[in-house]
Enzyme design. Structure first.
Site, PDB file in Angstrom:
ATOM      1  CB  CYS A   1       2.442  -6.087  -0.693  1.00  0.00           C
ATOM      2  SG  CYS A   1       3.262  -4.527  -1.129  1.00  0.00           S
TER       3      CYS A   1
ATOM      4  CD  GLU B   1       1.515  -9.600   0.280  1.00  0.00           C
ATOM      5  OE1 GLU B   1       2.246  -9.949  -0.659  1.00  0.00           O
ATOM      6  OE2 GLU B   1       1.933  -8.983   1.294  1.00  0.00           O
TER       7      GLU B   1
ATOM      8  CE1 TYR C   1       9.751  -1.808  -8.524  1.00  0.00           C
ATOM      9  CE2 TYR C   1       8.845  -3.335 -10.131  1.00  0.00           C
ATOM     10  CZ  TYR C   1       9.049  -2.046  -9.695  1.00  0.00           C
ATOM     11  OH  TYR C   1       8.543  -0.987 -10.414  1.00  0.00           O
TER      12      TYR C   1
END
Length: 537
Positions: free
Chosen positions: A486, A529, A388
């Protein structure tokens, strides 16, 4: 501040606020409804009785409700079928004592009547405060309400002089402006603690001792004016407005450009630059873009042709990019990044150096850096896998410390940006590579990486990692995993799965959770986060 309900003040609803969106209007069920309406009603009823999806914001709130009422009380209400028997009418005004702040940032109060367990969910109130609230929706063992007045403030926590935004108390963007920053960080640590308790220990049946004490939340260097991207929006023009557009001059009364009102999907007006496009051509609502960027120099500017040298000459200059497809540029420490202005890149530049530095230090503990050893298990990592990877934030900032780096990302635009950023920062293509594809596909391309010398960084979207990705992660079994998230709730779920899967493994094959720490990328809000570090032991 104007519009913010402070201690002793009443927040009166304006005419526009009284024009409530569907979420705040009571449903009227007519007799003899159509068969189609009956089917919709059945679907709504089925959805009403289903428990929330795991790790959704509704699920997070539901677990907070259980914590306030007590599991035995909730179980009894569910068994008796009384979980939707709300004691309140629509728009009923009540006084309530606030018990706690939930993980989503809302205050949670409980009815004093022990025989009727019920909670009230409302914004902008604090534990220990007595408040007046107006009910606008009932749900399972809880009702949602608007804050009308703070009757008895918690002066140990609340200081309304801290509020710096005239829209606070009406806009849904921030929740915590009345709190000290230290208190905000403490609340965010509590969110991480509860996430791992609810979604690792309880949900996965993992021993609580598997999760180390949650460390203090690392704050943002900037607590205000930190956002590098704003996306105000407006709703589509109503049909009546389209018919009468020729009669309107200037900005029409119905047009609101800004952000959502607290607790609604209704847009409220925020002072912005004048809107000049033909708004009547839009068939649906639209989000605008304001992206902070460094100017991108070109040879025609008469500046140095080297992009890094040209950037240093314009380091203090900033421009605002409003085109979604245009290129934005920013610096993170000594590194330069470019990406499509409408694509994802972290929204608080001031915290990115602390974040990437923390990840580096977690991968390379200082005690290991000073050690000299020939033990392969103790040798520092040489290969980095960035799943990612986006525009390459972690892959590029950490590249000086690895021999080989590989990144993967589903978005082709992000991969193009990552490749451009590697070139922009003069990282040889022999050292770093990026490819478009599903994150799980990365393991097929790094088969030659030595697992015992490889670090995997995971920074997935809010939904977290799917089971296929986790399965391949476990098959590859690299030495160190750094999970940046997140959504701490899905992170806790995924980390719990990884720990549970290797629970009975032999030495050197079992993942241990070394640390979990929150990062505050969005001060004044409830959002936190998190970075979790796992290592084979």
């Amino acid at each position: 501040m104007p519009g913010s309900p402070q201690a002793g003040q009443i927040h009166l609803l304006s005419p526009s606020e009284l024009d409530l969106p569907l979420g705040k209007k009571p449903r009227v069920v007519a007799k003899g409804g159509s068969q189609k309406g009956s089917k919709r009603s059945k679907k709504r009823q089925q959805k009403k009785t289903d428990l929330p999806e795991l790790c959704s914001s509704e699920d997070v709130l539901w677990r907070d409700v259980i914590a306030v009422l007590g599991k035995d009380v909730v179980d009894t209400a569910l068994e008796d079928g009384k979980e939707f028997d709300s004691p309140f009418e629509f728009h009923q005004e009540i006084e309530v004592q606030v018990s706690t702040i939930g993980s989503n940032g809302e205050a949670i109060g409980r009815l004093p009547n022990e025989e009727r367990p019920w909670t009230i969910i409302l914004p902008f109130a604090l534990p220990g405060e007595k408040v007046k609230a107006r009910i606008y929706r009932n749900a399972r063992l809880h009702s949602f309400a608007d804050l009308i007045e703070v009757i008895t403030p918690n002066t140990d926590l609340r200081d309304d002089n801290r509020v710096k935004c005239q829209y606070f108390g009406t806009c849904g963007g921030c929740q915590y402006q009345m709190l000290s920053y230290e208190t905000q960080l403490d609340l965010k640590r509590d969110v991480v603690v509860k996430a791992y308790k609810n979604f690792s220990a309880k949900n996965i049946d993992l021993a609580e001792s598997s999760v180390p004490p949650i460390e203090t939340t690392i704050g943002s260097p900037l607590q205000y004016a930190y956002r590098t991207k704003l996306t105000p929006h407006f709703e589509a023009p109503p049909k009546s407005a389209k018919k009468n557009q020729a009669l309107s001059e200037g900005k029409p009364e119905w047009l609101k450009i800004g952000f959502n009102r607290a607790g609604t999907s209704k847009t409220m007006d925020i002072e912005l630059n004048p809107f000049t496009r033909n708004i009547y051509t839009y068939k649906r609502g639209v989000s605008l873009l304001y992206r902070d960027s460094l100017p991108i120099p070109t040879p025609s500017d008469g500046q140095a042709t080297d992009p890094v040298e040209a950037l240093s000459a314009n380091l203090e200059a900033h421009v605002c990019v409003t085109d979604q497809r245009a290129t934005a540029r920013e610096k993170v420490g000594d590194f330069t990044f470019e990406y499509k202005a409408g694509s994802f890149f972290q929204n608080n530049n001031s915290v990115l150096v602390p974040l990437t530095t923390y990840v580096h230090d977690a991968i390379f503990p200082k005690s290991d850096a000073a050690a000299i050893t020939t033990d392969s298990d103790a040798l520092p990592p040489t290969h980095l896998v960035d799943a990612y990877c986006g525009a390459g934030l972690f892959a590029i900032t950490l590249s000086p410390h690895f021999q080989t780096v590989a990144g993967i990302e589903l978005s082709e635009d992000s991969i193009k940006a990552a490749k451009t950023n590697a070139e922009l920062n003069k990282i040889p293509i022999e050292k770093i590579s990026f490819r478009a594809g599903d994150a799980a596909d990365i393991f097929a391309t790094v088969g030659e990486f030595p697992p015992d010398r490889t670090v995997l960084i995971i920074d997935p979207p809010r939904k977290g990692c799917d089971d296929n990705f986790i399965r391949q992660l476990l098959e590859f079994r690299c030495k160190t995993v750094v999970y940046v998230s997140c959504n701490v709730h899905t992170q806790a779920r995924d980390v719990g799965k990884i720990l549970k899967a290797t629970e009975g493994e032999e030495q050197g094959r079992k993942y241990v959770l070394e640390s979990v720490r929150g990062f505050d990328l969005f001060p004044q809000t409830a959002h936190v986060e998190s970075v979790a570090v796992l290592r084979l032991a």
